[in-house]
Design a protein around this motif. Sequence first.
Motif, PDB file in Angstrom:
ATOM      1  N   LYS A 104      -2.425  24.339  -4.584  1.00 30.12           N
ATOM      2  CA  LYS A 104      -3.094  23.175  -5.170  1.00 30.12           C
ATOM      3  C   LYS A 104      -3.042  23.288  -6.684  1.00 30.12           C
ATOM      4  O   LYS A 104      -3.386  24.324  -7.251  1.00 30.12           O
ATOM      5  N   ILE A 105      -2.591  22.237  -7.332  1.00 28.81           N
ATOM      6  CA  ILE A 105      -2.547  22.216  -8.789  1.00 28.81           C
ATOM      7  C   ILE A 105      -3.965  22.366  -9.348  1.00 28.81           C
ATOM      8  O   ILE A 105      -4.886  21.688  -8.905  1.00 28.81           O
ATOM      9  N   GLY A 106      -4.124  23.278 -10.302  1.00 31.16           N
ATOM     10  CA  GLY A 106      -5.425  23.476 -10.927  1.00 31.16           C
ATOM     11  C   GLY A 106      -6.379  24.340 -10.126  1.00 31.16           C
ATOM     12  O   GLY A 106      -7.549  24.464 -10.474  1.00 31.16           O
ATOM     13  N   SER A 107      -5.892  24.955  -9.048  1.00 32.60           N
ATOM     14  CA  SER A 107      -6.752  25.796  -8.215  1.00 32.60           C
ATOM     15  C   SER A 107      -6.031  27.094  -7.872  1.00 32.60           C
ATOM     16  O   SER A 107      -4.808  27.119  -7.721  1.00 32.60           O
ATOM     17  N   ASN A 108      -6.800  28.170  -7.738  1.00 32.08           N
ATOM     18  CA  ASN A 108      -6.228  29.453  -7.337  1.00 32.08           C
ATOM     19  C   ASN A 108      -6.170  29.595  -5.819  1.00 32.08           C
ATOM     20  O   ASN A 108      -5.671  30.588  -5.301  1.00 32.08           O
ATOM     21  N   SER A 109      -6.702  28.609  -5.133  1.00 33.93           N
ATOM     22  CA  SER A 109      -6.736  28.658  -3.675  1.00 33.93           C
ATOM     23  C   SER A 109      -5.327  28.497  -3.100  1.00 33.93           C
ATOM     24  O   SER A 109      -4.545  27.658  -3.553  1.00 33.93           O
ATOM     25  N   TYR A 110      -5.019  29.325  -2.095  1.00 30.71           N
ATOM     26  CA  TYR A 110      -3.689  29.294  -1.482  1.00 30.71           C
ATOM     27  C   TYR A 110      -3.847  29.633  -0.005  1.00 30.71           C
ATOM     28  O   TYR A 110      -4.554  30.578   0.354  1.00 30.71           O
ATOM     29  N   TYR A 111      -3.205  28.858   0.851  1.00 27.48           N
ATOM     30  CA  TYR A 111      -3.339  29.094   2.293  1.00 27.48           C
ATOM     31  C   TYR A 111      -1.952  29.195   2.927  1.00 27.48           C
ATOM     32  O   TYR A 111      -1.068  28.382   2.642  1.00 27.48           O
ATOM     33  N   THR A 112      -1.777  30.193   3.782  1.00 27.09           N
ATOM     34  CA  THR A 112      -0.493  30.401   4.445  1.00 27.09           C
ATOM     35  C   THR A 112      -0.691  30.488   5.957  1.00 27.09           C
ATOM     36  O   THR A 112      -1.615  31.151   6.437  1.00 27.09           O
TER      37      THR A 112
END
Length: 221
Positions: A104-112
């Motif tokens: 997500k642009i502007g977020s450190n959140s990442y889901y795989t």
Amino acid sequence: MGFLKDEKGMTLIEVLVSIAIFAIVAVPILGIFSQSAVTAADSRVKTKQVAIARTVAENIKAGNVKSDSDLKKILEEYEKEGFLPFVEKIQKDGVTQYKISIGKIGSNSYYTLYVVGPQTGITNYTPVVVPSTPGSGGSIFDKVLNYVLSLITIIIVAIWSALFILFVIIPAFGWESVIKVPQFVLSVVDAINSGYRTLKDIAITAAGKIGLGIPWWLRWW
């Protein structure tokens, strides 16, 4: 009009003390609100990332996705909201596996998410619609949240600056404060325009420009 003679206005000391008390009470509340808003936003982003990944996975397993162009039809609306989907096909031991990653642009959140599915023409899908500048993508919620957080930061910086002027600059420079205060205010504005976004960075930069240290009770970081 004689009844006015008995009325007393607030002294300068009382005004300064009132401002200090207000700042001590208001700033922590604003900080808590800001942190709560960020936490809520991160949670919302993570939930949406999981939903997007599962949508892709279900479509792959159902055989609805045959190529990267099919993925594009599913994901382009999410990309316009600022999400960054990546889909990689992995062939191993005769098994076709897909690695679905959502940023997500502007977020450190990442889901795989990994899913086993049928053989398809998918290669390595990367986002097609990526905003060229921060803030140009994202939902209305994201834009409103960014506006609110920016407003809170400005309020905190303004309160801090007022206290620094009243309790540090004026006592230190006396009448020269007439010159130093505008210099300090311009330094604060310049720091913000230069990209500084935290109170610590703005305060240290602005105070340093006029050669003053920051007392411990104004180190709100």
